[in-house]
Design a protein around this motif. Sequence first.
Motif, PDB file in Angstrom:
ATOM      1  N   GLN A 141     -11.793 -13.409  -7.693  1.00 24.26           N
ATOM      2  CA  GLN A 141     -11.488 -14.645  -8.520  1.00 24.26           C
ATOM      3  C   GLN A 141     -12.928 -15.264  -8.816  1.00 24.26           C
ATOM      4  N   PRO A 142     -13.012 -15.858  -9.982  1.00 22.87           N
ATOM      5  CA  PRO A 142     -14.431 -16.613 -10.260  1.00 22.87           C
ATOM      6  C   PRO A 142     -14.715 -17.587  -9.450  1.00 22.87           C
ATOM      7  N   THR A 143     -13.756 -18.607  -8.905  1.00 25.50           N
ATOM      8  CA  THR A 143     -14.174 -19.740  -8.027  1.00 25.50           C
ATOM      9  C   THR A 143     -13.491 -19.607  -6.726  1.00 25.50           C
ATOM     10  N   GLU A 144     -13.632 -20.123  -5.741  1.00 28.53           N
ATOM     11  CA  GLU A 144     -12.918 -20.230  -4.733  1.00 28.53           C
ATOM     12  C   GLU A 144     -11.629 -21.221  -4.834  1.00 28.53           C
ATOM     13  N   GLY A 145     -10.626 -20.815  -4.114  1.00 31.89           N
ATOM     14  CA  GLY A 145      -9.531 -21.572  -3.924  1.00 31.89           C
ATOM     15  C   GLY A 145      -8.544 -21.408  -4.941  1.00 31.89           C
ATOM     16  N   ARG A 146      -7.133 -22.208  -5.121  1.00 34.43           N
ATOM     17  CA  ARG A 146      -6.373 -21.685  -5.864  1.00 34.43           C
ATOM     18  C   ARG A 146      -6.545 -22.380  -7.334  1.00 34.43           C
ATOM     19  N   ASP A 147      -7.352 -22.895  -7.910  1.00 33.69           N
ATOM     20  CA  ASP A 147      -7.860 -23.307  -8.906  1.00 33.69           C
ATOM     21  C   ASP A 147      -8.657 -22.316 -10.007  1.00 33.69           C
ATOM     22  N   ALA A 148      -8.698 -20.965  -9.615  1.00 32.51           N
ATOM     23  CA  ALA A 148      -9.179 -19.907 -10.406  1.00 32.51           C
ATOM     24  C   ALA A 148      -8.579 -19.828 -11.671  1.00 32.51           C
ATOM     25  N   GLU A 149      -9.253 -19.732 -12.867  1.00 28.85           N
ATOM     26  CA  GLU A 149      -8.623 -19.151 -13.944  1.00 28.85           C
ATOM     27  C   GLU A 149      -7.867 -17.891 -14.134  1.00 28.85           C
ATOM     28  N   TRP A 150      -8.540 -16.923 -13.233  1.00 26.84           N
ATOM     29  CA  TRP A 150      -7.945 -15.495 -13.314  1.00 26.84           C
ATOM     30  C   TRP A 150      -8.366 -15.047 -11.812  1.00 26.84           C
ATOM     31  N   ARG A 151      -7.364 -13.918 -11.745  1.00 22.38           N
ATOM     32  CA  ARG A 151      -7.554 -13.241 -10.455  1.00 22.38           C
ATOM     33  C   ARG A 151      -7.115 -11.727 -10.767  1.00 22.38           C
ATOM     34  N   LEU A 152      -7.955 -11.024  -9.742  1.00 23.08           N
ATOM     35  CA  LEU A 152      -7.684  -9.416  -9.740  1.00 23.08           C
ATOM     36  C   LEU A 152      -7.286  -9.335  -8.388  1.00 23.08           C
ATOM     37  N   THR A 153      -6.375  -8.350  -8.343  1.00 22.79           N
ATOM     38  CA  THR A 153      -5.903  -7.980  -6.973  1.00 22.79           C
ATOM     39  C   THR A 153      -6.124  -6.495  -6.614  1.00 22.79           C
ATOM     40  N   GLY A 154      -5.732  -6.080  -5.562  1.00 24.91           N
ATOM     41  CA  GLY A 154      -5.852  -4.967  -5.145  1.00 24.91           C
ATOM     42  C   GLY A 154      -5.525  -4.768  -3.486  1.00 24.91           C
ATOM     43  N   GLU A 155      -5.514  -3.252  -3.088  1.00 28.57           N
ATOM     44  CA  GLU A 155      -5.219  -3.160  -1.611  1.00 28.57           C
ATOM     45  C   GLU A 155      -6.019  -1.812  -1.246  1.00 28.57           C
ATOM     46  N   ALA A 156      -6.443  -1.832  -0.032  1.00 27.88           N
ATOM     47  CA  ALA A 156      -7.365  -0.967   0.662  1.00 27.88           C
ATOM     48  C   ALA A 156      -7.183  -0.534   1.951  1.00 27.88           C
ATOM     49  N   ARG A 157      -7.358   0.366   2.342  1.00 28.85           N
ATOM     50  CA  ARG A 157      -7.313   0.966   3.940  1.00 28.85           C
ATOM     51  C   ARG A 157      -8.683   1.193   4.074  1.00 28.85           C
ATOM     52  N   PHE A 158      -9.588   0.571   5.209  1.00 34.47           N
ATOM     53  CA  PHE A 158     -10.719   0.900   5.501  1.00 34.47           C
ATOM     54  C   PHE A 158     -11.044   1.560   6.868  1.00 34.47           C
ATOM     55  N   PRO A 159     -12.085   2.113   7.185  1.00 31.19           N
ATOM     56  CA  PRO A 159     -13.062   2.600   6.546  1.00 31.19           C
ATOM     57  C   PRO A 159     -12.593   3.723   5.199  1.00 31.19           C
ATOM     58  N   SER A 160     -13.389   3.443   4.075  1.00 28.54           N
ATOM     59  CA  SER A 160     -13.080   4.293   2.970  1.00 28.54           C
ATOM     60  C   SER A 160     -14.449   4.335   2.193  1.00 28.54           C
ATOM     61  N   ASP A 161     -14.658   5.586   1.746  1.00 29.96           N
ATOM     62  CA  ASP A 161     -15.729   5.880   0.888  1.00 29.96           C
ATOM     63  C   ASP A 161     -15.584   5.944  -0.434  1.00 29.96           C
ATOM     64  N   ASP A 162     -14.194   5.586  -0.826  1.00 34.33           N
ATOM     65  CA  ASP A 162     -13.594   5.753  -1.973  1.00 34.33           C
ATOM     66  C   ASP A 162     -13.755   4.414  -3.001  1.00 34.33           C
ATOM     67  N   GLU A 163     -14.126   4.213  -4.274  1.00 39.48           N
ATOM     68  CA  GLU A 163     -13.728   3.065  -4.978  1.00 39.48           C
ATOM     69  C   GLU A 163     -12.248   2.501  -4.921  1.00 39.48           C
ATOM     70  N   ILE A 164     -12.334   1.170  -4.949  1.00 35.82           N
ATOM     71  CA  ILE A 164     -11.150   0.696  -4.714  1.00 35.82           C
ATOM     72  C   ILE A 164     -10.814  -0.006  -6.123  1.00 35.82           C
ATOM     73  N   ALA A 165      -9.936   0.062  -6.808  1.00 37.94           N
ATOM     74  CA  ALA A 165      -9.614  -0.597  -8.022  1.00 37.94           C
ATOM     75  C   ALA A 165      -9.001  -1.845  -8.016  1.00 37.94           C
ATOM     76  N   LEU A 166      -9.454  -2.813  -8.358  1.00 41.96           N
ATOM     77  CA  LEU A 166      -9.065  -4.294  -8.793  1.00 41.96           C
ATOM     78  C   LEU A 166      -8.579  -4.698  -9.946  1.00 41.96           C
TER      79      LEU A 166
END
Length: 170
Positions: A141-166
């Motif tokens: 998100q663009p700002t810290e905390g719950r007051d951000a105007e937008w949010r992108l989410t994703g899920e990952a398993r590390f370690p990984s050499d692949d790109e993760i989509a958010l």
Amino acid sequence: MSAEHESIPPWYKQFWPWFLIGLLASSVTFSLVYLTLSIRYYDGSVSGDYYKQGLAINQQLAKQEHAQTLGLEARLLVDDRTGDVVVDLQGDRQPEQLFLELIFPTESSRDRSLTLEHVRDGRYVGMVNEPLNYRWYLQLQPTEGRDAEWRLTGEARFPSDDEIALVPGL
């Protein structure tokens, strides 16, 4: 008269007293094991404002819908050897900083927050102090905390050499 002289073995040589003692001992042992595990792996209590947090889900959905209307999408890459985190953000908004939340599913004490600095053309970089292992939920998100105007989410398993989509969405 032989019935009177038949000797009864002492209690410690009989089966049933040891069976009952074994049941009691196993009960105490299992209780102590469960007590130790519950103290060691305490998962916290229910927050006092759980109702407000439940109502806040609509705000979270609105943030993600806003990200979708802005056409935002990101690709995340983590270098396991150096700890570098690179995010390529695509869309209408390019803030000077991004905040990445790494949320561990089962232990909140392992959660991490990163500040990513804008380098060029939608590329943001940051660094993790310790290597990432296992499965994580990601929130960008663009700002810290719950007051951000937008949010992108994703899920990952590390370690990984692949790109993760958010992407926008729960």
